[in-house]
Design an enzyme around this catalytic site. Structure first.
Site, PDB file in Angstrom:
ATOM      1  N   ASP A 138       0.868  -1.165   0.000  1.00 33.00           N
ATOM      2  CA  ASP A 138       0.000   0.000   0.000  1.00 33.00           C
ATOM      3  C   ASP A 138       0.915   1.229   0.000  1.00 33.00           C
ATOM      4  OD1 ASP A 138      -1.585   2.137   0.586  1.00 33.00           O
ATOM      5  OD2 ASP A 138      -2.305   1.370   2.514  1.00 33.00           O
ATOM      6  N   GLN A 142       0.838   6.630   0.930  1.00 33.95           N
ATOM      7  CA  GLN A 142       1.623   7.722   1.523  1.00 33.95           C
ATOM      8  C   GLN A 142       3.030   7.766   0.947  1.00 33.95           C
ATOM      9  OE1 GLN A 142       0.509  10.085   3.468  1.00 33.95           O
ATOM     10  NE2 GLN A 142      -1.517   9.197   3.770  1.00 33.95           N
TER      11      GLN A 142
END
Lengths: 404, 134
Positions: free
Chosen positions: A199, A202
């Protein structure tokens, strides 16, 4: 390092006065502001080159289709994928992860298998695995992190075993800022035969991603955090895995041959892009990536590191200010507690001072609870954040202290 | 507990947001705490960025709400809501135009559904109780 004042001039939101208040935007980790070139690109497409992609045989349709496919190549190069066909456009990172859960996981996991995630995941990389576990009988395992927010290799290794078929982990926590050593995690996971999903929501904004060097099987990110438009995200998956996956949604543009009885599907990535895609946004995202690359990650990182040091320095001078998540080399998201003032109370006052921060559980409720809070505040920086933004933040905190 | 008319008058003397917040905080500090036994999932008001609990009690067909929050400004707003809604019956509650009252107080920003600070959810829940009481 670049001059941040020049950079700010690229972002029209900062040049327009927002009422009487200054606009101190410390919520970039939630969504980034857009540079003029991205806004212009979107307008340009709508104004000059708009038609549906992959359908028309006329000039404009062919031109916009080629822009859309060029955007895919920009993203391929950006994350150093082997082929543009490994890039699937989605709505956002959440949809990218859901796509892997629905299409890959539901068809490859069964009873006795395990999915391993960290304690630091946000809901987008947690809830879908709970559902996969319910539907397949696979077990969802969560490896612990340390109390200071740092990665704990021992805990990860303890949970890793040949039953684990998927490791899904964030490259940078949206609450703690911890940068996870994903390359080592991927190598260890592959040794037990597990696939790995990163993921990169960010991390993609702050550091260079190289999917071939990482050797990750899946990588997900959103466009809007990367200074691009909303409504566009990316799923990278290795082509052999992607082409073995069944469709996620069905409709137009994802098919090979359709009769009333039977349909065969197009190869990836078209197979996963049913219906009219967000092609204007995809083109806008490519423009945002070009913008970020024109500044260069070295300079962006140098700028953001200097902000983090400045923030830490100012924070250490303020009594009662506690940073939550103190991993060394953390990214520019600063969760904090200030004199145990409730985050909502603090945000009321900060908002009146023109300071925008995020409060709440940050779509990572179990993590916030695990750190000992029901709600926390977070200030986050982007490539356009200035030291005077940080000064304004700390003086607003000083003001808040008088109230509570 | 002060009547809403008194509160409106008191707020009218306060010009700056700082003074209004200070007064809300004072009200929040004077709001009686809710017994811990009520701070459960049953009484929790969802959609808030702080924890908010709302307990309805009915005496002689009139509602007496008790509520609490872990955020002090929210407690102040709860104080205002209680002085508006308490000791009212179903039809009185239905007829209350809370947006107008909050506008008079200069606190309308706190009732917007987009603020997600729970006050909107709380007024919805109060109305829900009133509408479903038979």
């Amino acid at each position: 390092m670049y001059n941040v004042d020049d950079i700010r001039a690229d972002f029209p939101v900062f040049s327009k006065k927002q009422g009487k208040k200054p606009f101190v935007y410390l919520d970039t980790a939630a969504s980034a502001q857009k540079p003029q070139c991205v806004i212009d690109k979107i307008c340009e497409i709508y104004q000059t080159t708009y038609a549906n992609v992959h359908r028309g045989l006329y000039d404009m349709a062919e031109r916009v289709t080629s822009y859309y496919e060029e955007a895919r190549i920009v993203i391929q190069n950006f994350i150093h994928a082997k082929s543009a066909s490994e890039i699937v456009f989605t709505r956002n990172a959440t949809e990218s992860i859901n796509l892997v859960a629905s299409s890959w996981a539901l068809n490859n996991l069964s009873l006795n298998d395990e999915v391993l995630i960290s304690e630091a995941e946000h809901h987008a990389n947690l809830v879908c695995w709970q559902i996969v576990a319910q539907k397949t009988g696979a077990k969802l395992k969560i490896f612990k992190i340390n109390d200071d927010g740092t990665y704990n290799e021992e805990e990860f290794e303890k949970c890793l075993n040949p039953k684990v078929k998927l490791v899904a982990v964030t490259a940078m926590s949206n609450v703690l800022g911890t940068v996870f050593p994903v390359k080592e995690i991927i190598r260890a996971a592959h040794l037990v035969g597990a696939k790995v999903l990163i993921d990169a929501c960010q991390s993609i904004v702050h550091q260079k991603a190289d999917v071939q060097d990482l050797d990750c099987d899946f990588l997900a990110f959103s466009g809007h955090k990367l200074y691009g438009p909303t409504g566009i995200g990316v799923l990278y998956a290795k082509s052999d895995i992607l082409n073995d996956m069944p469709p996620y949604q069905t409709g137009g543009d994802m098919v090979d041959k359709v009769t009333y009885q039977k349909t065969t599907y197009a190869p990836a990535p078209a197979r996963f892009e049913a219906g009219t895609p967000a092609f204007v946004q995809a083109i806008g995202l490519a423009q945002a990536i070009k913008y970020v690359l024109s500044l260069g990650f070295d300079d962006i990182q140098a700028h953001e590191s200097s902000l983090i040091s400045y923030f830490n320095e100012q924070a250490s001078l303020l009594k009662g200010f506690k940073i939550i998540g103190t991993a060394p080399d953390k990214g520019s998201v600063m969760a904090f507690d200030f004199c145990s003032i409730h985050p909502q109370d603090l945000a009321f006052v900060l908002s009146h001072e023109g300071v925008a921060i995020r409060i709440g559980h940050h779509c990572a409720e179990p993590l916030v609870n695990r750190m000992g809070y029901s709600s926390i505040c977070r200030a986050s920086f982007g490539l356009y954040t200035t030291k005077s933004d940080i000064d304004a933040f700390f003086s607003a905190l000083q003001k808040a202290k008088h109230f509570f | 507990m002060e009547s809403i008319e008194t509160l409106i008058e008191n707020f009218s003397f306060l010009e700056s947001w700082e003074d209004k917040y200070q007064y809300l905080i004072d009200l929040g500090e004077s709001l009686p705490s809710l017994d811990e036994k009520f701070k459960t999932e049953t009484f929790r008001v969802s959609g808030c960025q702080s924890q908010v609990w709302l307990v309805p009690e009915i005496k002689d067909n009139k509602f007496y709400f008790k509520a609490d929050s872990d955020a002090i400004i929210v407690r102040g707003i709860i104080f205002v809501l209680m002085s508006v809604y308490n000791a009212k019956d179903t039809s009185e509650i239905k007829n209350i135009e809370i947006e107008k009252i909050f506008a008079k107080l200069g606190l309308e920003e706190h009732l917007s559904p987009s603020r997600r600070n729970g006050m909107f959810s709380m007024t919805q829940k109060i109305r829900y109780y009133a509408e479903h009481y038979k």
